[in-house]
Structure formats: structure tokens, C-alpha cells
Design a protein around this motif. Structure first.
Motif, mmCIF file in Angstrom:
data_model
loop_
_atom_site.group_PDB
_atom_site.id
_atom_site.type_symbol
_atom_site.label_atom_id
_atom_site.label_comp_id
_atom_site.label_asym_id
_atom_site.label_seq_id
_atom_site.Cartn_x
_atom_site.Cartn_y
_atom_site.Cartn_z
ATOM 1 N N GLY A 57 0.774 -1.233 0.000
ATOM 2 C CA GLY A 57 0.000 0.000 0.000
ATOM 3 C C GLY A 57 0.807 1.285 0.000
ATOM 4 O O GLY A 57 0.245 2.374 -0.054
ATOM 5 N N ARG A 58 2.142 1.202 0.059
ATOM 6 C CA ARG A 58 2.972 2.407 0.068
ATOM 7 C C ARG A 58 3.024 3.017 -1.321
ATOM 8 O O ARG A 58 3.047 2.312 -2.327
ATOM 9 N N SER A 59 3.051 4.376 -1.374
ATOM 10 C CA SER A 59 3.099 5.035 -2.679
ATOM 11 C C SER A 59 4.097 6.179 -2.673
ATOM 12 O O SER A 59 4.480 6.695 -1.616
ATOM 13 N N ILE A 60 4.484 6.583 -3.869
ATOM 14 C CA ILE A 60 5.443 7.664 -4.077
ATOM 15 C C ILE A 60 5.072 8.355 -5.384
ATOM 16 O O ILE A 60 4.519 7.720 -6.278
ATOM 17 N N VAL A 61 5.363 9.638 -5.479
ATOM 18 C CA VAL A 61 5.186 10.350 -6.739
ATOM 19 C C VAL A 61 6.553 10.459 -7.397
ATOM 20 O O VAL A 61 7.517 10.926 -6.779
ATOM 21 N N VAL A 62 6.637 9.990 -8.645
ATOM 22 C CA VAL A 62 7.886 10.025 -9.400
ATOM 23 C C VAL A 62 7.700 10.887 -10.641
ATOM 24 O O VAL A 62 6.584 11.143 -11.083
ATOM 25 N N ARG A 63 8.817 11.321 -11.191
ATOM 26 C CA ARG A 63 8.818 12.073 -12.443
ATOM 27 C C ARG A 63 9.417 11.193 -13.529
ATOM 28 O O ARG A 63 10.470 10.577 -13.332
ATOM 29 N N ILE A 64 8.743 11.125 -14.661
ATOM 30 C CA ILE A 64 9.223 10.316 -15.780
ATOM 31 C C ILE A 64 10.338 11.079 -16.484
ATOM 32 O O ILE A 64 10.139 12.209 -16.942
ATOM 33 N N ASN A 65 11.532 10.468 -16.554
ATOM 34 C CA ASN A 65 12.650 11.102 -17.239
ATOM 35 C C ASN A 65 13.432 10.130 -18.110
ATOM 36 O O ASN A 65 14.495 10.463 -18.625
ATOM 37 N N ASP A 66 12.886 8.918 -18.291
ATOM 38 C CA ASP A 66 13.611 7.919 -19.075
ATOM 39 C C ASP A 66 12.614 7.021 -19.791
ATOM 40 O O ASP A 66 11.411 7.054 -19.499
ATOM 41 N N ARG A 67 13.103 6.229 -20.729
ATOM 42 C CA ARG A 67 12.276 5.261 -21.445
ATOM 43 C C ARG A 67 12.595 3.859 -20.956
ATOM 44 O O ARG A 67 13.719 3.541 -20.602
ATOM 45 N N GLY A 68 11.612 3.035 -20.954
ATOM 46 C CA GLY A 68 11.733 1.661 -20.503
ATOM 47 C C GLY A 68 10.385 1.273 -19.939
ATOM 48 O O GLY A 68 9.426 2.043 -20.077
ATOM 49 N N PRO A 69 10.225 0.190 -19.323
ATOM 50 C CA PRO A 69 11.232 -0.854 -19.142
ATOM 51 C C PRO A 69 11.399 -1.675 -20.421
ATOM 52 O O PRO A 69 10.508 -1.724 -21.260
ATOM 53 N N PHE A 70 12.540 -2.308 -20.517
ATOM 54 C CA PHE A 70 12.835 -3.102 -21.696
ATOM 55 C C PHE A 70 12.652 -4.592 -21.446
ATOM 56 O O PHE A 70 12.718 -5.378 -22.379
ATOM 57 N N ALA A 71 12.404 -4.986 -20.216
ATOM 58 C CA ALA A 71 12.094 -6.380 -19.890
ATOM 59 C C ALA A 71 10.599 -6.592 -20.106
ATOM 60 O O ALA A 71 9.787 -5.734 -19.739
ATOM 61 N N GLY A 72 10.232 -7.686 -20.699
ATOM 62 C CA GLY A 72 8.825 -7.973 -20.966
ATOM 63 C C GLY A 72 7.997 -8.111 -19.705
ATOM 64 O O GLY A 72 8.499 -8.483 -18.643
#
Length: 100
Positions: A57-72
């Protein structure tokens, strides 16, 4: 923010992984493994996303600055700092909500 973008991100749930190695992100920033950032396949750089660990149930706000994920089978890659903030060990189930 358009309705389509909000509903797409709000509907996302799945598996997340984390990473701690990199020199530059796809947005051109220097990668900070302890920052509150993440990689997403399609959200615009600078988007803010609430990531909730559905196990604890823990949450965080992140900023998108990269592309991925590359793992399926994964919907987001978190920086090590972001993963720690929500109590993530390895690959973990999360829910995403775009907040801007």
C-alpha cells in the motif's frame, strides 16, 4: 491533461522493476539512482505519476525522465530511490496514476 491520457495511466497496473545504473536518461538528464524518477514507455518526460506498491500500500510520486522498461511484462522501471521509498525488493506489482 487530456481525458485519454488520464484514463490510460490511471488504468495501468502491473509489474514494476527498478534500476540503479546509467549515465544519461533518454530525456538527456544525468541519471540519479537515488532520485524519485522512473522510466515509462510512452508517458511524456516530466509527467508526474503516483506509483503504489499493491502488496504493502505504500506510494510515491515520481517524475518520468527515461524510457523503458525493456524487460517484458513490466509497466515501469523505478530508480533505486523510488523503489526503496515504496518498499520494493525485486519485481513488484504496482498501480500507476498520472497526477499532472
Amino acid at each position: 491533461m487530456g481525458v485519454g491520457a488520464a484514463s490510460t495511466a490511471q488504468a495501468q497496473s502491473g509489474r514494476a522493476s527498478w534500476y540503479a545504473v546509467g549515465h544519461r536518461t533518454a530525456s538527456g538528464e544525468r541519471f540519479n539512482p537515488d532520485g524519485l524518477t522512473a522510466a515509462h514507455r510512452s508517458l511524456p518526460f516530466g509527467s508526474r505519476v503516483r506509483v503504489t506498491n499493491t502488496v504493502n500500500g505504500r506510494s510515491i510520486v515520481v517524475r518520468i525522465n527515461d524510457r523503458g522498461p525493456f524487460a517484458g511484462g513490466r509497466i515501469i522501471d523505478l530508480s533505486r530511490g523510488s523503489a526503496r521509498a515504496i518498499g520494493m525488493g525485486g519485481v513488484t506489482r504496482v498501480a500507476l496514476e498520472r497526477i499532472d
